[in-house]
Write an enzyme that holds these catalytic residues in place. Structure first.
Site, short mmCIF file in Angstrom:
data_model
loop_
_atom_site.label_atom_id
_atom_site.label_comp_id
_atom_site.label_asym_id
_atom_site.label_seq_id
_atom_site.Cartn_x
_atom_site.Cartn_y
_atom_site.Cartn_z
N GLY A 158 5.94 -1.53 8.89
CA GLY A 158 5.42 -1.88 7.58
C GLY A 158 4.97 -0.72 6.74
N ASP A 159 5.11 0.51 7.22
CA ASP A 159 4.67 1.67 6.45
C ASP A 159 5.83 2.22 5.64
OD1 ASP A 159 2.16 3.87 6.69
OD2 ASP A 159 4.07 4.64 5.94
N LEU A 160 5.69 2.18 4.32
CA LEU A 160 6.79 2.60 3.45
C LEU A 160 7.02 4.10 3.52
CD1 LEU A 160 8.70 1.15 1.36
CD2 LEU A 160 7.32 2.32 -0.37
N GLY A 161 5.96 4.88 3.77
CA GLY A 161 6.14 6.32 3.91
C GLY A 161 7.03 6.66 5.08
N ARG A 213 0.83 -1.20 0.00
CA ARG A 213 0.00 0.00 0.00
C ARG A 213 0.86 1.24 0.00
NH1 ARG A 213 -1.10 3.99 3.01
NH2 ARG A 213 0.41 3.16 4.46
#
Length: 347
Positions: A283-286, A7
């Site tokens: 898990g947050d790519l940002g 996402r």
């Protein structure tokens, strides 16, 4: 975690493509002015091409947006300046009981006898103390703190009433649909319960058959997820009091066990809904991209290797973020700001 990474990867990749095509002066959110086509009369006008539609992840950013909203019953805090005790290790949101709409008890500072030691951290000072801690740990945080106001953990943000059942159910409704579609479905869902102007109680939702829930526009799975979530609240397995009092690990365990809620969505709800100050999402790519830029890496030159973006390793992320405990939620918020990741829907 893999779904959440995909996402965020899609969001970051889209932001990069827009930014690179617009030049250094254009942000991902700015609208590029359409130029008049220069063509011969015999050349048919070219149809404006839209960006390829990205497959939605679960949950989508719009899901987090509705998770973080104040409950429909009380959009505005009646008195945001009433100070109460705050603790970075617990829930700091003003939570409502889904069945009674009563505010879960929080200790009021004024109610503590003067002869007892007065706690120093309150909802009026939590954000200020957290910002001071981040800057003390790393001076590079100062410009981020001074140039970006985090309303989530401000006194007004902490005063907004949150119904956890409404927030979590709204997040499920929003999965894999646009924000406008989510609002429409939510309105139809609420309309199923005649005479109730606010979001229905779990005890109203649990007895309804799946077929009835689906008439609001819910898919079969979403109807099952919301019905299952309502049953958890009815049985007492989930409650506003538990979400208020329990340790973060226990909150994660109980919510991830609910069908339809993944680890990333639970982490975001804990941060933006429950207003817990020490949440951190690997898990947050940002967040990963922002952290890489924060330590001086040229994220524009980093490549996608083996189908996974790796601006930083999880080990590096943990080692850097641990220094900012117990205010890692706020640190994470500022890392989104480093690379201007759009998190408006989360707020």
């Amino acid at each position: 975690m893999a779904t959440a990474t995909r996402r965020s990867s899609r969001l970051s990749s889209l932001a990069e493509s827009i930014s690179s095509s617009a030049g250094s002066t254009q942000t991902p959110n700015s609208r590029k002015r359409k130029q008049s086509p220069v063509a011969t009369p015999s050349t048919p006008p070219q149809k404006r091409q839209r960006p390829a539609k990205l497959p939605a992840a679960t949950p989508t950013p719009s899901a987090v947006g509705l998770m973080a909203h104040a409950t429909s019953a009380t959009k505005k805090p009646t008195n945001p300046m009433v100070a109460r005790l705050a603790d970075p290790q617990t829930t700091n949101a003003t939570l409502l009981s889904p069945e009674t709409s009563r505010v879960i008890t929080h200790m009021n500072v004024a109610a503590i006898p003067s002869r007892l030691p007065q706690p120093s951290t309150t909802t009026a000072t939590l954000l200020e103390e957290a910002n001071a801690h981040l800057i003390k740990v790393d001076e590079r945080m100062r410009p981020l703190v001074e140039n970006n106001f985090c309303r989530v953990f401000s006194p007004e943000g902490l005063a907004e009433a949150i119904d956890p059942f409404e927030s979590l159910a709204s997040g499920i409704i929003s999965q894999q649909v646009s924000g406008a579609a989510a609002k429409s479905i939510k309105a139809k869902f609420v309309a199923l319960f005649e005479g109730d102007r606010r979001f229905p109680h779990p005890s109203d939702v649990a007895p309804l058959p799946i077929e009835r829930l689906r008439t609001a526009g819910l898919s079969q799975r979403k109807a099952e997820y919301i019905k299952g979530l309502a049953e958890k609240f009815v049985s007492g397995e989930l409650s506003a009091q538990m979400l208020n009092d329990a340790r973060y690990e226990e909150v994660l365990r109980h919510l991830i066990a609910v069908r339809g809620l993944g680890k990333w969505s639970v982490e975001m709800f804990a941060c933006f809904g429950l207003k817990r100050m020490d949440v951190f999402s690997l898990g947050d790519l940002g967040v990963q991209r922002g952290m890489a830029a924060f330590v001086g890496k040229d994220v524009a030159k980093l490549k996608n290797k083996g189908g996974k973006w790796k601006y930083m390793s999880e080990k590096e992320m943990l080692e850097l973020s641990e220094k900012f405990a117990p205010y890692r939620s706020l640190f994470m918020w500022y890392m989104w700001r480093v690379e201007e990741t759009d998190i408006s829907t989360m707020e």
